[in-house]
Design an enzyme around this catalytic site. Structure first.
Site, PDB file in Angstrom:
ATOM      1  N   GLN A   1       0.864  -1.204   0.034  1.00 24.00           N
ATOM      2  CA  GLN A   1      -0.141  -0.103   0.068  1.00 24.00           C
ATOM      3  C   GLN A   1       0.953   1.273  -0.087  1.00 24.00           C
ATOM      4  OE1 GLN A   1      -0.730   1.880   3.418  1.00 24.00           O
ATOM      5  NE2 GLN A   1      -2.688   1.371   3.510  1.00 24.00           N
TER       6      GLN A   1
ATOM      7  N   SER B   1       1.223   6.534   3.033  1.00 25.69           N
ATOM      8  CA  SER B   1       2.297   7.363   3.797  1.00 25.69           C
ATOM      9  C   SER B   1       3.094   7.915   3.092  1.00 25.69           C
ATOM     10  CB  SER B   1       2.516   6.606   4.934  1.00 25.69           C
ATOM     11  OG  SER B   1       1.332   6.275   5.977  1.00 25.69           O
TER      12      SER B   1
ATOM     13  N   SER C   1       4.916  -1.805   4.133  1.00 27.41           N
ATOM     14  CA  SER C   1       5.085  -3.237   4.571  1.00 27.41           C
ATOM     15  C   SER C   1       4.902  -4.012   3.279  1.00 27.41           C
ATOM     16  CB  SER C   1       4.272  -3.994   5.448  1.00 27.41           C
ATOM     17  OG  SER C   1       3.532  -2.790   6.116  1.00 27.41           O
TER      18      SER C   1
ATOM     19  N   GLU D   1      -8.949  -1.314   6.618  1.00 23.95           N
ATOM     20  CA  GLU D   1      -7.840  -1.496   7.542  1.00 23.95           C
ATOM     21  C   GLU D   1      -7.901  -1.988   8.992  1.00 23.95           C
ATOM     22  OE1 GLU D   1      -5.026   1.714   7.976  1.00 23.95           O
ATOM     23  OE2 GLU D   1      -3.337   0.575   8.295  1.00 23.95           O
TER      24      GLU D   1
ATOM     25  N   GLU E   1      -2.556   9.966  19.706  1.00 20.56           N
ATOM     26  CA  GLU E   1      -3.210  11.370  19.432  1.00 20.56           C
ATOM     27  C   GLU E   1      -4.387  11.589  18.624  1.00 20.56           C
ATOM     28  OE1 GLU E   1       0.114  10.487  19.658  1.00 20.56           O
ATOM     29  OE2 GLU E   1       0.346  10.985  21.554  1.00 20.56           O
TER      30      GLU E   1
END
Lengths: 376, 396
Positions: free
Chosen positions: B115, B118, B150, B233, B366
């Site tokens: 994927q 990010s 990954s 996910e 957070e």
């Protein structure tokens, strides 16, 4: 050594009947136990609203939940009693439910008798005709020994017990001594109660002095001690549900208030520092609910690992209720420090509850024994 | 022909599959292919795409029967990104051709997926991504850098989001592609992490050419497509029961029991506090599971990852301390390339370091706290300054 035995799977949800009971209790408390009336009552000479108690105990039947039908009760379980305590905690209602309908009742039930004075007393408690208090300190943990404070001589009791919750209002005191468990009429000659000033204004404490008070023997030393242990274990386990109710109110009210209160031209609840504190609290409340339900279910099903379920629930829920109440005061800021806002009632109840029936530390010691994680 | 596929019918078809392809004498890939073609891969998928349009809840009927017969499974942990993220997105937004091309080899495990979401500058704020895709006729040219990928070194295909219109606000100028990891310009480099291992990769994309036929969903609606991927996910906690001491509290409790010489009063208090919290977290997960089974899903799932991240970190920190002299040692700093994260099979130092990632990966604690505060508690959102500003004008 191996890991402790795996428990049977507990039922951690609420049944429909439990939700119905919750609705009835919540409606009653919304009507008759609003914060202003609770605050006013804490400053009066009558800490309990007797009419409210009669409705809860007799009309709704809460006092008889744990008592089998053949002894005059409703034959429900600790699960239902736990739901009542959640609501009493949520409204921080002054009531002898925990001390009389749970602790004293559970101690009497542990005697396993179907007739005689203990069975008669159970019938009176279940019907809401009388209340009873177990004459041990409110801070006593389930494992502690309470037989040394009072001595018995030819059926007359002498001695003193410190800090007993709801003693001054109970009709009957259940007094442990080395020779067994006794019942003493609170109004009997030789019974002197010293009303104390409690941290938690919604739960009266008194010292008891017995000076040759006439008593009825309910059970011998072994059965008596087992009954006291069971009463305190039940109290500790279900207190977790009261603590859950306290924490839930504190969180819900803090969320409501911080959504409405504006500072710096924004609702204060939109500031991340505050949101994170409330989200953390929510996670603790959700976890406390699982722990409290587990303890109630273990007591209801007389599960083999009930002592562990109770110890885990107390070790966890005590801290959550105190944390929730402290956050409630802080996030309400100035108004949270005032007498007219009810936040202080919850803080006082939460802090006192964290000492009741054994501190979290005491319960962690119990966990250490039960799961074989011994002290150094 | 319309039929309602029920449990009995699924069982019948499963036994038919087993009779025609006995696991003992059938090759692994051949068996998995036959299973896909029989519609028994994911029963809720459409017929012809590995499924039978059956209720999703009936999948365990098939799985249990196949497991009992000793049939090979498709190693779902190893191909988790393909199964959990790429497949539902392709099913939801792909063309018929894309579905036919990709789903079967994905499910069988012949083709591994990764994927490419990010980026170094777009983690929690994923929509801020700056990898560019520029259109030239029927081909897009992609340039940029992705991170924390990954399986990129094993993957044949990737799901990729890239910016296709920098003049629009950041959520609206993104498109979604399927990227061929064997294409020139795709450079996969191991990303060595705090444990010494490289579970993840950095992926550098330089002039990578992607045909428009491998776009998923309309141009500019990649964010919406990505939401499907991200929703899938979320690991379902509802499934498995955790036994008492089933998590990281297990190894440290065993060490405490077996090695009295390590015990101190201070560590005893910490251990008991964490033991209680681990037990309560287990009960909370169990309560969530019971709610799901009873058809009353609660919001508790949003908080469970937070709870486990904190617990894992505190428990593993305690464990290193408990081990005293041994806590000063570390098993192996070799740059391994593990395919699966195995917490309990490694030493305490590894657990301590790896668990630091638990509060970062899959959404930082957070960000999750914000989600709980806003979606569960209904607290107001913080004012946002990025919603209506063109991406190219945002401060970076």
């Amino acid at each position: 050594m191996t890991a402790p035995n795996q428990p049977a799977t507990p039922d951690l949800l609420y049944s429909e009947a439990e939700e119905d009971l919750r609705s009835a209790v919540r409606a009653l408390l919304a009507d008759r136990s609003g914060a202003p009336s609770v605050i006013a009552r804490t400053e009066s000479d009558t800490p309990y609203d007797q009419h409210l108690w009669k409705t809860l105990a007799a009309d709704i039947g809460a006092a008889g939940l744990l008592v089998p039908e053949k002894l005059g009760g409703l034959g429900a379980t600790h699960r239902e009693a736990a739901v009542v305590l959640e609501e009493l905690g949520r409204a921080v209602t002054p009531s002898p439910f925990l001390t009389s309908a749970v602790v004293a009742t559970a101690a009497l039930l542990a005697l396993g008798v179907e007739n005689g004075p203990a069975a008669e007393l159970l019938g009176d408690l279940a019907a809401g005709r009388h209340t009873a208090a177990l004459a041990v300190p409110f801070a006593a943990a389930p494992g502690a020994d309470h037989t040394a404070d009072v001595t018995a001589d030819c059926g007359a009791l002498t001695g003193t017990v410190r800090g007993v919750a709801d003693a001054a209002l109970a009709d009957v005191l259940l007094v442990p001594a080395a020779t067994g468990l006794y019942a003493v009429e609170r109004a009997a000659r030789g019974v002197v109660l010293e009303v104390l000033v409690p941290l938690d204004l919604t739960r009266p404490l008194a010292g008891i002095t017995l000076d040759g008070a006439a008593a009825t023997l309910l059970a011998g030393p072994d059965a008596g001690a087992a009954a006291v242990r069971h009463g305190l274990l039940t109290g500790a386990g279900l207190l977790a549900s009261e603590q859950l109710g306290v924490a839930e109110w504190c969180l819900a009210e803090t969320v409501r208030y911080t959504r409405e209160r504006h500072q710096f031209n924004r609702p204060v609840g939109s500031f991340q520092a505050l949101k994170h504190r409330m989200a953390e609290l929510w996670l603790q409340v959700v976890s406390a609910r699982a722990a409290a339900r587990n303890a109630a279910d273990a007591l209801a099903t007389d599960a083999a690992d009930a002592p562990l379920a109770v110890a885990v629930a107390q070790a966890y829920c005590s801290g959550v209720a105190v944390h929730a109440a402290e956050e409630c005061v802080q996030l309400h800021a100035g108004i949270g420090m005032t007498w007219e806002h009810p936040a202080h009632l919850y803080l006082k109840r939460a802090k006192a509850d964290s000492l009741a029936y054994g501190t979290a530390g005491r319960h962690r010691e119990a966990v250490a024994d039960l799961v074989e994680l011994p002290a150094p | 022909m319309t039929t309602t596929v029920d449990a009995a019918e699924l069982l019948r078809r499963t036994r038919e599959l087993l009779a025609a392809h006995p696991p003992a004498t059938t090759g692994r890939t051949e068996f998995l292919g036959a299973r896909f073609d029989a519609g028994l891969a994911w029963v809720h998928y459409p017929a012809g795409l590995g499924g039978l349009d059956a209720p999703r809840s009936l999948q365990p009927v098939v799985d249990a029967e196949l497991a009992a017969a000793g049939a090979p499974d498709n190693d779902p942990r190893r191909i988790g990104i393909g199964l959990g993220m790429a497949a539902p997105t392709i099913l939801g937004f792909g063309t018929d051709e894309q579905k036919q091309r990709f789903l079967r080899p994905l499910w069988i495990g012949e083709e591994v997926w990764c994927q490419l979401f990010s980026e170094p500058g777009a983690g929690s704020d994923l929509a801020a991504l700056s990898t560019r895709a520029v259109r030239d006729g029927d081909t897009w040219t992609v340039d940029g850098q992705k991170v924390w990928t990954s399986s990129a070194h094993l993957a044949r295909w990737a799901i990729l989001i890239a910016r296709t219109d920098p003049d629009l606000p950041k959520h609206r100028g993104i498109s979604y592609f399927i990227c061929d990891m064997t294409d020139p310009g795709v450079d996969v480099r191991p990303l060595r992490q705090i444990t010494g291992e490289a579970e993840f990769n950095e992926v550098f994309l330089t002039g990578v050419r992607i045909p428009d036929s491998r776009r998923l969903g309309p141009v500019g609606e990649g964010w919406k497509v990505a939401q499907t991927t991200l929703m899938n996910e979320r690991v379902s906690i509802g499934g498995a029961r955790i036994p008492r001491e089933g998590g990281m509290i297990g190894p440290v409790s065993r060490t405490w029991r077996e090695r009295p010489e390590l015990r101190t009063p201070d560590l005893h208090q910490k251990l008991l506090t964490l033991w209680v919290e681990a037990e309560v977290a287990r009960l909370t997960g169990e309560r969530l599971r019971q709610q799901l089974v009873a058809g009353q899903p609660g919001p508790e799932g949003s908080g469970m990852k937070l709870a486990f991240a904190r617990l894992n970190q505190e428990i593993s920190g305690l464990e290193v301390e408990l081990l005293a002299d041994e806590g000063l040692l570390y098993g192996d700093w070799t740059m391994r390339r593990p395919e699966l994260v195995d917490f309990t099979g490694r030493d305490a130092g590894y657990r301590y370091l790896r668990s630091k990632g638990n509060s970062i990966e899959g959404g930082t604690s957070e960000v999750l706290l914000n989600i709980v505060a806003e979606r569960v508690l209904g607290l107001p959102a913080e004012p946002r300054t990025d919603k209506d500003v063109a991406w190219k004008d945002l401060a970076r």
